[in-house]
Each structure stands twice: as C-alpha cells, then as structure tokens.
Write a protein that holds these residues in place. Structure first.
Motif, mmCIF file in Angstrom:
data_model
loop_
_atom_site.group_PDB
_atom_site.id
_atom_site.type_symbol
_atom_site.label_atom_id
_atom_site.label_comp_id
_atom_site.label_asym_id
_atom_site.label_seq_id
_atom_site.Cartn_x
_atom_site.Cartn_y
_atom_site.Cartn_z
ATOM 1 N N GLN A 170 53.684 -31.334 -58.308
ATOM 2 C CA GLN A 170 52.931 -31.461 -57.050
ATOM 3 C C GLN A 170 51.604 -32.166 -57.272
ATOM 4 O OE1 GLN A 170 52.584 -27.736 -54.878
ATOM 5 N NE2 GLN A 170 54.596 -27.118 -55.631
ATOM 6 N N TRP A 171 50.893 -31.809 -58.357
ATOM 7 C CA TRP A 171 49.609 -32.447 -58.663
ATOM 8 C C TRP A 171 49.811 -33.942 -58.906
ATOM 9 C CZ3 TRP A 171 47.561 -35.468 -62.413
ATOM 10 C CH2 TRP A 171 46.182 -35.654 -62.379
ATOM 11 N N ALA A 202 50.296 -35.648 -55.626
ATOM 12 C CA ALA A 202 49.042 -35.666 -54.871
ATOM 13 C C ALA A 202 48.070 -36.686 -55.459
ATOM 14 C CB ALA A 202 48.411 -34.274 -54.864
ATOM 15 N N TYR A 204 46.458 -39.974 -53.733
ATOM 16 C CA TYR A 204 45.025 -40.241 -53.768
ATOM 17 C C TYR A 204 44.758 -41.640 -54.326
ATOM 18 C CZ TYR A 204 40.642 -40.711 -56.209
ATOM 19 O OH TYR A 204 39.491 -41.230 -56.712
ATOM 20 N N THR A 209 43.751 -36.706 -49.014
ATOM 21 C CA THR A 209 44.249 -36.783 -50.394
ATOM 22 C C THR A 209 43.284 -36.080 -51.335
ATOM 23 O OG1 THR A 209 43.271 -38.947 -50.966
ATOM 24 C CG2 THR A 209 45.432 -38.961 -49.888
ATOM 25 N N ARG A 216 44.002 -32.320 -50.897
ATOM 26 C CA ARG A 216 45.263 -31.892 -51.526
ATOM 27 C C ARG A 216 45.098 -31.767 -53.040
ATOM 28 N NH1 ARG A 216 49.765 -28.970 -51.301
ATOM 29 N NH2 ARG A 216 51.480 -29.947 -52.377
ATOM 30 N N VAL A 217 44.451 -32.758 -53.662
ATOM 31 C CA VAL A 217 44.249 -32.697 -55.111
ATOM 32 C C VAL A 217 43.344 -31.512 -55.463
ATOM 33 C CG1 VAL A 217 43.307 -33.898 -57.138
ATOM 34 C CG2 VAL A 217 44.699 -35.159 -55.476
#
Length: 111
Positions: free
Chosen positions: A10-11, A14, A18, A42, A45-46
């Motif tokens: 997921q990271w 994300a 970004y 973005t 989210r990060v």
C-alpha cells in the motif's frame, strides 16, 4: 500476506501516486490551486501509511520514530497544499519536499 507486507504494498502504491502528482506539478507555480488539489491527497495517504507502519508491534523503535517524522512532514505538506487548493495563495510560497532520490515506490530499491 503479513500486515507489514500488506502495508508495504500500500505504501509503495501511495508513494508512486505521490511521485506521479509531484511530476505532474513540476512546472506549475507553487500557488496553483489545481496542482495543490492534485497532490494534497497523495501527501495525506502517504502520511497515513507511515503511521500505520509505525503502529505495527514488530516495527523497531528507531523505525517508528523515522516513520512518524516522515508522517509529520507529509501531513505538513498536505496542510499547505490543502490551503492553496482552498484559495490561500500565500500558503504555497515554496515546496520543500520532493521524491527521495532512489526511492521509486516500486520495490526494487528495497533491501
């Protein structure tokens, strides 16, 4: 798949989003509301994912500290860009965060 593996995937996604938003904004003014609106989510989210990684019980204390610092930095940039997106042209006077050299979000730079 472990929690760490899921969060890593997921990271990476994300951070890739970004990076794409950052590249799309490369040649626009720092006070451009459309560019700020494109990148602000973005950043959020990060930041959220950094906090999730820090919250894992298996994360060493020093990695928790680094992840929480990164989350604060990304949240700050989200705040700035959200203000610009909302019309505060003074908030976008500078951009201090850019993608980290050698970190693609695609996994090949992982140890």
């Amino acid at each position: 798949m472990s929690d760490l593996q899921q969060l890593t995937v997921q990271w990476q996604a994300a951070y890739r989003a970004y990076t794409q938003a950052h590249e799309a904004n490369r040649y626009v003014a720092a006070d451009d509301p459309a560019a700020a609106a494109r990148i602000a989510p973005t950043y959020r989210r990060v930041a959220w994912l950094w906090r999730q990684l820090a919250a894992l019980e298996s994360t060493p204390w020093w990695a928790k500290a680094a992840a929480l610092h990164a989350a604060e930095t990304f949240d700050h940039q989200a705040d700035v860009n959200e203000r610009v997106a909302g019309g505060d042209r003074q908030a976008g006077g500078h951009r201090v965060h850019a993608p980290v050299e050698g970190v693609s979000g695609r996994g090949e730079d992982q140890a």
